[in-house]
Scaffold this active site. Structure first.
Site, PDB file in Angstrom:
ATOM      1  CB  CYS A 280      11.940 -30.563 -22.156  1.00 56.01           C
ATOM      2  SG  CYS A 280      12.075 -32.012 -23.222  1.00 56.01           S
TER       3      CYS A 280
ATOM      4  CD  GLU B  89       8.588 -29.412 -23.917  1.00 59.96           C
ATOM      5  OE1 GLU B  89       9.417 -28.581 -24.325  1.00 59.96           O
ATOM      6  OE2 GLU B  89       8.819 -30.645 -23.868  1.00 59.96           O
TER       7      GLU B  89
ATOM      8  CE  LYS C 190      13.419 -26.574 -23.454  1.00 57.94           C
ATOM      9  NZ  LYS C 190      12.916 -27.604 -24.398  1.00 57.94           N
TER      10      LYS C 190
END
Length: 288
Positions: free
Chosen positions: A152, A30, A118
């Site tokens: 994540c 990430e 995201k």
């Protein structure tokens, strides 16, 4: 960290090193460019901001990447040169507005790419990166089936996982900074649930990764020497470790995947097929 050119250089070095083994897919963690600023607050508090924090944020903004510009061109060329699919997390700077996005890109061997933003930045991430406004669930077609990514804590969103399962992914890529042991249980479950390989690409971050001249240097100085311990690993569709988690050191993990498993494991359990009840449960996705 906070250095776009140095982060890109390191990514290209890793790609060249890995290419010696002739891999099909190379996966980075990430926000590899320009690093994940764990523990910083950029001067935010409830109802207030500081000018010093704003300067640190602007520095991070300037080190972020606009999709399609120079950095992308170099990565696309690396994918073409090595003949690999390359997945890489980056801080995306929108080409039009002033918003940053926590994003992941997958390059194909022909140099084309797809970007996933995201969906919901986690906790204080929300004051640095915005909610995705596009690129919700892109998948990349490969000779081994579709591959896709969730970043994540997106993997803690059950419906987001199902959105990928419904696209038939065989490899689930997870760029993240989760170095807690509980995360390992989560990703083993996801591999079993989706009957897919789970590639867990976790960041190694040390206190000396941060620039010494940040305005928040007093906060950074109180961090432990190891800020994020990693834990990268690869899990097979049975939930078993194909490679054990690697802690506290930078390395490249190599593994050979038996791509017969994602289908053969679905004989008794296909979460969006014969083990689903679409007459009772239905997921509607506004994908764009």
């Amino acid at each position: 960290m906070f250095n776009k050119s140095a982060s890109l250089e390191k990514a290209l070095q890793c790609i060249n090193e890995a290419a010696i083994q002739k891999p099909d897919i190379i996966v980075f963690p990430e926000l590899f460019i320009p690093g994940y600023p764990v523990g910083m607050n950029f001067g935010f508090s409830i109802g207030k901001r500081s000018e010093e924090g704003r300067k640190d944020w602007k520095r991070y903004y300037d080190a972020s990447v606009v999709a399609g510009e120079t950095e992308f061109q170099q990565l696309a060329e690396a994918a073409q040169k090595t003949g690999t699919y390359i997945s890489l997390g980056f801080s995306e700077r929108d080409a039009v507005n002033g918003t940053l996005y926590n994003s992941n890109v997958i390059f194909e061997p022909d140099g084309s790419y797809k970007v996933h933003r995201k969906l919901k930045p986690t906790g204080s991430e929300r004051v640095v990166w915005g909610d995705a406004d596009k690129g919700y669930f892109p998948v990349t077609t490969t000779p081994w089936g579709p591959i896709g990514s969730l970043i994540c804590w997106e993997s803690y969103m059950p419906l987001a996982r199902v959105a990928l399962y419904q696209k038939g992914i065989t490899i689930y890529i997870s760029p993240n900074t989760n170095d807690n042991p509980e995360w390992q249980a989560t990703i083993q479950h996801i591999a079993i649930e989706g009957k897919c390989y789970f590639v867990n690409a976790d960041m190694i971050i040390r206190r000396n990764s941060y620039p010494s001249d940040l305005y928040e240097r007093d906060i950074v100085s109180r961090f432990p020497e190891s800020v994020c311990r990693g834990g990268s690993c690869i899990i097979d569709p049975y939930g078993h470790y194909l490679t054990e988690p690697v802690w506290d050191k930078e390395t490249i993990i190599y593994a050979e995947l038996d791509m017969n498993l994602p289908i053969s494991c679905k004989m008794e359990h296909d979460v969006v097929g014969h083990y689903a009840r679409p007459d009772i449960l239905e997921l509607k996705i506004n994908d764009k």
